[in-house]
Design a protein around this motif. Structure first.
Motif, PDB file in Angstrom:
ATOM      1  N   SER A   1      -3.115  10.494   3.189  1.00  0.00           N
ATOM      2  CA  SER A   1      -3.259  11.447   2.093  1.00  0.00           C
ATOM      3  C   SER A   1      -2.933  12.865   2.531  1.00  0.00           C
ATOM      4  O   SER A   1      -3.026  13.224   3.713  1.00  0.00           O
ATOM      5  CB  SER A   1      -4.702  11.405   1.559  1.00  0.00           C
ATOM      6  OG  SER A   1      -5.609  11.962   2.514  1.00  0.00           O
TER       7      SER A   1
ATOM      8  N   LYS B   1      -5.645   4.880   3.658  1.00  0.00           N
ATOM      9  CA  LYS B   1      -5.285   5.738   2.518  1.00  0.00           C
ATOM     10  C   LYS B   1      -5.634   7.189   2.823  1.00  0.00           C
ATOM     11  O   LYS B   1      -4.862   8.110   2.516  1.00  0.00           O
ATOM     12  CB  LYS B   1      -6.005   5.268   1.250  1.00  0.00           C
ATOM     13  CG  LYS B   1      -5.580   6.023  -0.011  1.00  0.00           C
ATOM     14  CD  LYS B   1      -6.248   5.461  -1.254  1.00  0.00           C
ATOM     15  CE  LYS B   1      -5.780   6.191  -2.510  1.00  0.00           C
ATOM     16  NZ  LYS B   1      -6.428   5.649  -3.734  1.00  0.00           N
TER      17      LYS B   1
ATOM     18  N   GLN C   1       0.838  -1.210   0.000  1.00  0.00           N
ATOM     19  CA  GLN C   1       0.000   0.000   0.000  1.00  0.00           C
ATOM     20  C   GLN C   1       0.872   1.259   0.000  1.00  0.00           C
ATOM     21  O   GLN C   1       0.522   2.262  -0.631  1.00  0.00           O
ATOM     22  CB  GLN C   1      -0.941   0.005   1.217  1.00  0.00           C
ATOM     23  CG  GLN C   1      -2.155  -0.908   1.064  1.00  0.00           C
ATOM     24  CD  GLN C   1      -1.792  -2.381   1.090  1.00  0.00           C
ATOM     25  OE1 GLN C   1      -0.948  -2.806   1.876  1.00  0.00           O
ATOM     26  NE2 GLN C   1      -2.422  -3.163   0.218  1.00  0.00           N
TER      27      GLN C   1
ATOM     28  N   TRP D   1       0.157   3.919  -2.815  1.00  0.00           N
ATOM     29  CA  TRP D   1      -0.342   5.251  -2.449  1.00  0.00           C
ATOM     30  C   TRP D   1       0.733   6.339  -2.504  1.00  0.00           C
ATOM     31  O   TRP D   1       0.469   7.497  -2.193  1.00  0.00           O
ATOM     32  CB  TRP D   1      -0.936   5.212  -1.029  1.00  0.00           C
ATOM     33  CG  TRP D   1      -2.067   4.241  -0.868  1.00  0.00           C
ATOM     34  CD1 TRP D   1      -2.891   3.756  -1.847  1.00  0.00           C
ATOM     35  CD2 TRP D   1      -2.492   3.612   0.344  1.00  0.00           C
ATOM     36  NE1 TRP D   1      -3.808   2.873  -1.321  1.00  0.00           N
ATOM     37  CE2 TRP D   1      -3.585   2.768   0.034  1.00  0.00           C
ATOM     38  CE3 TRP D   1      -2.062   3.674   1.669  1.00  0.00           C
ATOM     39  CZ2 TRP D   1      -4.243   1.997   0.991  1.00  0.00           C
ATOM     40  CZ3 TRP D   1      -2.717   2.915   2.630  1.00  0.00           C
ATOM     41  CH2 TRP D   1      -3.800   2.092   2.291  1.00  0.00           C
TER      42      TRP D   1
END
Length: 405
Positions: free
Chosen positions: A315, A311, A104, A108
């Motif tokens: 962010s 996520k 991930q 991401w």
């Protein structure tokens, strides 16, 4: 009741929505405000999922950790839980309770968004198990400007010797306890800031990775300086929480307090404007960090929803919304400073350029078992001042709970 749905009856989820239980100790104040900001972004970015608030209040996280330990033992994990990033996660990792999030991180773009020093500290055995929501700085010295001015102190000390000279000036000016201090982890924070000054960042890091001995002459000298520092503190320190010590600063009964940068948000919230800040004397360009992070437990009921939450946590939008309200700074280095108060803007600039070192009392440098042993040793030292006994206890704790050679 420890879990409540964070939406009103008018916000009932439609078909296909799935709840994501987010377990934290952020139940009030700036922490709750920060969580609410993050949830707002989650509701937009992850509209297929519903946030379920699993906050457990009290004990600066100790109550939540007890509840969490019980749930993990019963194989009933929340979908995600808050934990301090870094070595504190090692207990969960060793017990095979967390999923690897390395894929991930690549997906991401977090590997590039977070600074290399942080990535290195988050990596265990080549894998990353958590997403930090923020960064706090531990090695900040807060001051009461009026008290300093009355004692003739016009600039921040940059060395330990200079700091001792200023503390002596304050005592001569009638300030009974120039350095406000609380109990438990607040004493560990002060000790670590002093160790950074005495040892430098590389040797300080070595205390936690096993390359610096706790038994050396440099450590003995540092403990003696720490003993001297305690003579400038309030005698009732072992009965004070950090906010009690902060009140001494606000009331003009103390000139300084070593505390993490959540103090800025707290002083602002309490309407106290007459404060200054500097890096602890002798720490130079060192940023002692700690971070709140979230994980994906093995056996989580809604792994896909948790990944959407993680996520959001990582962010740029999520980190801005969270940190502006909590008083911390984004772990990402690509978030703009607009909307952040003056202290946080300064910390964001330092985070990009400073040498990063972790914190044991806040979990980035050591596991919870090691934290407990250090805390017990320092609590005893606060009462008896036995330098040799403290050094022996710290060396024993490192041998028992630190990395094995």
């Amino acid at each position: 009741m420890f879990a409540t749905v964070a939406c009103s009856s008018s916000e009932e989820p439609g078909e296909g929505t799935k709840k994501v239980e987010v377990f934290t100790w952020w139940a009030d104040g700036g922490e709750k405000a920060g969580l609410d900001g993050l949830v707002g972004v989650f509701k937009t970015d992850c509209a297929d999922y519903e946030f379920l608030n699993g906050a457990v209040a009290g004990g600066a996280g100790s109550n939540a950790k007890q509840v969490l330990a019980s749930r993990l033992q019963q194989n009933d994990p929340p979908d995600t839980f808050q934990a301090h990033a870094g070595a504190e996660l090692s207990d969960y990792i060793n017990d095979d309770q967390l999923e690897d999030l390395s894929a991930q991180y690549t997906e991401w773009g977090l590997t590039n968004a977070f600074p290399k020093g942080l990535i290195d500290n988050l990596t265990v055995g080549g894998k990353i198990y958590s997403v930090p929501a923020n960064i706090h700085r531990a090695n900040v010295l807060w001051s009461n400007k009026t008290v300093l001015a009355k004692a003739g102190i016009t600039k921040d000390a940059t060395t330990i010797d200079g700091f001792f000279a200023d503390l002596d000036k304050l005592k001569a000016a009638g300030v009974a306890a120039p350095l406000a201090l609380g109990k438990d982890w607040t004493q560990q924070m002060l000790f670590e800031a002093l160790l950074i000054s005495k040892l430098g960042p590389e040797k300080f890091n070595g205390l936690w990775n096993g390359s610096t001995p706790w038994t050396g002459a440099e450590m003995t000298a540092a403990i003696n300086d720490y003993k001297r520092l305690l003579t400038y503190t309030n005698k009732d320190r072992d009965t004070f929480d950090w906010t009690d010590a902060e009140k001494l600063l606000m009331d003009g009964k103390a000139a300084y307090q070593l505390m993490g940068d959540w103090e800025a948000a707290d002083l602002d919230a309490k309407g106290f404007k007459d404060y200054g800040w500097s890096v602890f004397p002798g720490n130079g360009n060192v940023f002692q960090w700690l971070a709140d992070s979230f994980v994906l437990p093995k056996g989580a009921k809604n792994a896909d929803g948790t990944k959407c939450w993680l996520k959001t946590v990582g962010s740029a939008t999520g980190q801005a919304a969270f940190n502006q309200k909590k008083g911390s700074i984004p772990a990402r280095t690509d978030v703009g400073t607009d909307g952040f108060p003056a202290y946080q803007q300064a910390a964001m600039a330092d985070w990009k350029t400073a040498t990063q070192v972790p914190s044991c009392p806040h979990g980035s440098a050591c596991a919870q078992t090691w934290q407990g042993a250090v805390g017990s040793a320092q609590g005893k030292f606060s009462s008896d001042g036995d330098v040799a006994a403290l050094q022996t206890a710290l060396a024993s704790a490192a041998a028992e709970f630190g990395p094995k050679k």
